[in-house]
Design a protein around this motif. Structure first.
Motif, PDB file in Angstrom:
ATOM      1  N   LEU A 747       0.829  -1.229  -0.036  1.00 38.26           N
ATOM      2  CA  LEU A 747      -0.113   0.083  -0.021  1.00 38.26           C
ATOM      3  C   LEU A 747       0.934   1.426  -0.133  1.00 38.26           C
ATOM      4  CD1 LEU A 747      -2.764   1.481   0.253  1.00 38.26           C
ATOM      5  CD2 LEU A 747      -2.599   1.015   2.704  1.00 38.26           C
ATOM      6  N   ALA A 748       2.055   1.230   0.948  1.00 31.77           N
ATOM      7  CA  ALA A 748       2.722   2.334   0.771  1.00 31.77           C
ATOM      8  C   ALA A 748       3.432   2.813  -0.525  1.00 31.77           C
ATOM      9  CB  ALA A 748       4.015   2.115   2.005  1.00 31.77           C
ATOM     10  N   ARG A 782      12.874  -5.497   6.922  1.00 36.65           N
ATOM     11  CA  ARG A 782      13.079  -4.446   7.725  1.00 36.65           C
ATOM     12  C   ARG A 782      13.974  -3.486   7.190  1.00 36.65           C
ATOM     13  NH1 ARG A 782      12.267  -7.479  12.144  1.00 36.65           N
ATOM     14  NH2 ARG A 782      14.450  -8.051  12.128  1.00 36.65           N
ATOM     15  N   SER A 783      15.161  -3.958   6.858  1.00 35.77           N
ATOM     16  CA  SER A 783      16.414  -3.250   6.254  1.00 35.77           C
ATOM     17  C   SER A 783      15.547  -2.297   4.958  1.00 35.77           C
ATOM     18  CB  SER A 783      17.271  -4.014   5.760  1.00 35.77           C
ATOM     19  OG  SER A 783      18.321  -3.277   5.209  1.00 35.77           O
ATOM     20  N   ARG A 784      14.995  -3.078   4.146  1.00 36.65           N
ATOM     21  CA  ARG A 784      14.663  -2.086   3.042  1.00 36.65           C
ATOM     22  C   ARG A 784      13.586  -0.987   3.500  1.00 36.65           C
ATOM     23  NH1 ARG A 784      10.023  -2.404   0.271  1.00 36.65           N
ATOM     24  NH2 ARG A 784       9.533  -4.373   0.713  1.00 36.65           N
ATOM     25  N   VAL A 785      12.455  -1.384   4.141  1.00 32.35           N
ATOM     26  CA  VAL A 785      11.627  -0.543   4.615  1.00 32.35           C
ATOM     27  C   VAL A 785      12.231   0.642   5.492  1.00 32.35           C
ATOM     28  CG1 VAL A 785       9.535   0.044   6.006  1.00 32.35           C
ATOM     29  CG2 VAL A 785       9.645  -2.023   4.619  1.00 32.35           C
ATOM     30  N   ALA A 786      13.212   0.216   6.078  1.00 31.74           N
ATOM     31  CA  ALA A 786      14.034   1.587   6.784  1.00 31.74           C
ATOM     32  C   ALA A 786      14.749   2.426   6.122  1.00 31.74           C
ATOM     33  CB  ALA A 786      14.779   0.721   7.930  1.00 31.74           C
ATOM     34  N   SER A 787      15.238   1.839   4.861  1.00 33.16           N
ATOM     35  CA  SER A 787      15.983   2.683   4.004  1.00 33.16           C
ATOM     36  C   SER A 787      15.104   3.557   3.096  1.00 33.16           C
ATOM     37  CB  SER A 787      16.758   1.646   2.992  1.00 33.16           C
ATOM     38  OG  SER A 787      15.827   0.968   2.277  1.00 33.16           O
ATOM     39  N   GLU A 788      13.733   3.227   3.115  1.00 32.70           N
ATOM     40  CA  GLU A 788      12.801   3.980   2.246  1.00 32.70           C
ATOM     41  C   GLU A 788      11.992   5.113   2.976  1.00 32.70           C
ATOM     42  OE1 GLU A 788      11.318   0.357  -0.575  1.00 32.70           O
ATOM     43  OE2 GLU A 788      10.233   0.775   0.848  1.00 32.70           O
ATOM     44  N   LEU A 789      12.540   5.179   4.131  1.00 31.73           N
ATOM     45  CA  LEU A 789      11.797   6.182   5.121  1.00 31.73           C
ATOM     46  C   LEU A 789      12.465   7.459   5.030  1.00 31.73           C
ATOM     47  CD1 LEU A 789      11.059   4.432   8.377  1.00 31.73           C
ATOM     48  CD2 LEU A 789       9.440   5.519   6.868  1.00 31.73           C
TER      49      LEU A 789
END
Length: 789
Positions: A747-748, A782-789
């Motif tokens: 969704l994001a 977790r690593s990928r999503v954190a990098s997209e913030l």
């Protein structure tokens, strides 16, 4: 919808369920449904009623109907169905898109037909494949309304008992006409839905006499008006009673008394009816004159039967199902099948039983009640028990023969020798076993209830357990749950602890498939305790494997693998190769979920080899679906597509909708990875529809997520967001944090361009949800999503 798909997806702003509707509703070239029962020969007058009904029709074809719902109400036996069908045949040409008919059995002693069952039958007749039918009644009704929205269809809902039974079956527009028959007034349909109601009374004297003349025409000389008036009075001028008394012309002559005895004086016939009437007057309070007149005619016709046929008729009152086959009745009455068919033909000819298809029969609801009364009055309790025992033995042993084909790897239930005179069926192949199970599913489910009611606890729990594995693969999981509960009660009364543990494990599996983890855990936990009490290491291992699947469903992967390892140890001790392979495949799925691709491939490959050698096609397909997922994650989509297609071919060959729906997810993933987005969308659509029908909300939501990923690849981000959002809502309701996080991640990504602030908030939610997971796949997310913030 892109590509070559035939279907349209409802997306955009979604506040309720997401539905897939087949374009045009009916498959190309499929004929329109023509389900009306035949018109009654010798229909007499009802001219005033037909004129009132005709008033709802417009002056010209194609114009909107004046009224779209007609309710024909009246007492039992008044000819409501006959009138409805006669009128329907007269006007059917105005409805070129077909005619639908269903007997809702609102007044049968057994449970009436539910709206969900009726909707499935109608949708199937309208060309909707079974894998596209929703399990939820509201969603099925919505799909039904969508399919008939622009069509002119005539719908006959016969023998309805309540408004609630009817309302989901009503089309939404004014181009379809619905005819409802009922003993009740169904006032709610008139008040809320604008239905026109026609109350059907007894026939006027002149019409009753005319009916008698038509029915006996050609079989006996012209009778005096006075005698025919007297005969009609004794029949309360009710069409059902008149036709039975006079004998019908819809069957070859030789059955009804007036028609089959052309030289019998009508005075004698009238005297017989007077005698019967006097008998019932002495036994009744004198109320409900019409009902007593009908019963008098039933009694007279019944007593005219040969002794062997009358015995069959009253014993039919013990049959628990809505309809019955000749083989089942052969067991019930204890006569050979060929002789039973002949006796059923006698009852058909006497209009006491109706033949609905090859070797299939049913009662008018009044006659079912009458037969049930007769068997209580004229047969001893011992005869009741012997007949019911024979029928239950037939169901149990035939279901056991079906299980040998449907689920050959499952342990058989130890059975006692069946009663003398019982001839259970055997099956030449898988398809014949499944066809029998589909044909007799209502009888078997009713038989479990009848066994408990009669105190046959051994039959109740054994038939429940056999049916768990012998039922049609297409049966929704929820269908078995009520009888599973009955079986559990029954087995506890018998004290059979091993049987109790097996039923507990069966109930645990069903609860898991219905996304009820707490209930599933409780049942499997109690089953494991019993196996340990019994010292049955193999039984305990079966429960451990089931508990592992429950942990896997909740993505507690380390716990799942630990339980699988414990089960594997026990099966290895016993050299149980088949179960070792099953557990190996389950562990492979857990390792794949964790992102341990090499380990998953080794386990799945080992399981595949064993299952292939043993010829267990369903388990072969399961291993192939796991290997497909591993190939896709390794960047080998062609190999993944091949494995998924092989798995799906197996599911289709087995007619197993549970396997088909699950393995379609793997096929959709492989097709998406190859860039075949139209095919992927169709696979996700079919999977969602199947899982909705089966009641598996978690996997349905996974299919929605898959559809969202396809729309995202197409650059249609608003539609992608709708699917991801709905999937996230369902996973949140089910308490599945990981799947909710995956849906929110999709969704994001769909909202990045238009609503970046909401996308950032969603990614923070993703990090919160996956914080509890430490497997390689979770760490990577977790690593990928954190990098997209």
């Amino acid at each position: 919808m892109s590509g070559s798909s035939r279907d349209v997806v409802q997306a955009g702003s979604v506040s309720g369920g997401v539905h897939f509707h087949e374009h045009g509703g009916r498959e190309q070239g499929r004929p329109a449904p023509r389900q009306l029962l035949r018109d009654t020969r010798g229909f007499v007058d009802r001219a005033d009623e037909l004129e009132q009904l005709n008033a709802v029709l417009p002056g010209r074809d194609g114009e909107p109907l004046v009224v779209s719902i007609c309710v024909i109400a009246g007492t039992a036996g008044a000819g409501k169905t006959t009138l409805a069908l006669h009128w329907a045949h007269r006007i059917k040409e105005r409805f070129p898109d077909g005619q639908l008919y269903i007997n809702l059995r609102g007044y049968d002693p057994q449970e009436p037909v539910t709206a969900q069952v009726a909707l499935r039958r109608f949708l199937s007749a309208l060309g909707i494949p079974s894998d596209a039918m929703p399990n939820d009644v509201e969603d099925a009704a919505a799909l039904y309304r969508s399919v008939v929205a622009d069509r002119r269809v005539l719908i006959v809902l016969d023998n309805a008992s309540t408004v609630g039974q009817v309302r989901p079956l009503l089309p939404g527009g004014d181009r379809c006409l619905t005819i409802v028959t009922s003993r009740n007034r169904l006032s709610g349909l008139a008040i809320r839905d604008g239905a026109q109601r026609l109350t059907l009374g007894t026939l006027p004297e002149a019409e009753a006499v005319a009916l008698l003349r038509v029915v006996t025409a050609g079989f006996r000389p012209e009778e005096s008006e006075e005698k025919l008036v007297e005969l009609s009075r004794l029949c309360a001028r009710l069409p059902l009673a008149l036709r039975i008394a006079a004998g019908g012309t819809s069957q070859p002559p030789g059955w009804g008394k007036a028609a089959s005895h052309p030289h019998m004086r009508l005075d004698e016939l009238i005297a017989d009816l007077r005698d019967e009437s006097a008998l019932w007057d002495a036994l009744s309070s004198g109320d409900e004159e019409e009902a007593e007149a009908v019963r008098t005619v039933f009694a007279w016709s019944y007593r005219a039967l040969p002794a062997e046929a009358s015995r069959v008729f009253r014993l039919l009152g013990l049959h628990p199902g809505p309809d019955f086959g000749a083989e089942a009745i052969s067991a019930l009455v204890g006569t050979p099948v060929r002789r039973t068919r002949h006796l059923l033909d006698v009852l058909v000819g006497a209009h006491l039983v109706e033949q609905t298809g090859p070797d299939r029969y049913e009662f008018h609801d009044l006659l079912r009640v009458y037969a049930a009364d007769l068997v209580r009055e004229e047969e001893s309790g011992a005869t009741h028990r012997e007949a019911l025992r024979r029928l239950l033995d037939w169901c149990l042993h035939t279901a056991d023969a079906a299980q040998a084909w449907v689920e050959p790897e499952e342990d058989r239930v130890p059975l006692e020798q069946h009663a003398d005179g019982v001839r259970p069926l055997s099956f030449a192949d898988y398809d014949r076993a499944v066809e029998w199970a589909e044909r007799e599913r209502a009888t078997v489910l009713s038989a479990v209830r009848a066994a408990e009611a009669a105190g046959w606890d051994g039959h109740a729990w054994r038939l429940t357990l056999v049916w768990r594995y012998g039922q049609p693969p297409s049966a929704p999981a929820a269908e078995w749950l009520p009888v599973g509960t009955i079986g559990l009660r029954a087995v506890r009364r018998t004290g059979d602890r091993a049987g109790e543990a097996r039923l507990l494990d069966g109930l645990g599996i069903v609860h898991r498939r219905l996304d009820r983890p707490a209930e599933s855990l409780d049942h499997h936990g109690r089953a494991r305790e019993i196996w340990r009490e019994l010292g049955d290491r193999r039984g305990e291992a079966v429960s451990l494997n089931a508990l592992g699947l429950l942990e896997l469903r909740g993505r507690r992967l380390a716990a799942a693998e630990g339980l699988f390892d414990q089960a594997m140890e026990a099966f290895t001790e016993r050299a149980d190769v088949a179960w070792q392979a099953v557990v190996l495949a389950n562990r492979a799925r857990a390792r794949h979920e964790a992102g341990l691709l090499d380990e998953a491939a080794d386990d799945a490959g080992g399981a595949l080899a064993i299952h292939h050698d043993r010829g267990d096609s369903a388990s072969v397909g399961d291993a192939l679906s796991i290997l497909s997922a591993v190939h896709v994650d390794r960047g080998e989509p062609e190999e993944g597509l091949g494995s998924a297609r092989q798995a799906l071919d197996i599911a289709l060959e087995l007619r197993d909708h549970t396997l088909e729906g699950f393995w379609l997810l793997a096929l959709g993933d492989a097709q998406r990875a190859l860039g075949d987005l139209g095919a992927a969308q169709e696979s996700y659509q079919r999977s969602a529809a199947l899982h909705r029908r089966l009641g598996d909300r978690g996997r349905e939501a996974r299919a929605w997520h898959g559809a969202g990923t396809v729309y995202a690849r197409l650059g249609r981000h608003e539609e992608a967001a709708a699917f991801h959002r709905q999937a996230a809502v369902v996973h949140r309701e089910l308490g599945d944090a990981w799947s909710e996080a995956v849906a929110l991640d999709g969704l994001a990504a769909s909202l990045d361009a238009e609503r970046p602030d909401e996308a950032r908030r969603l990614r923070r939610d993703v990090l919160r949800l996956v914080a509890a997971f430490d497997d390689p796949r979770a760490v990577a997310l977790r690593s990928r999503v954190a990098s997209e913030l």
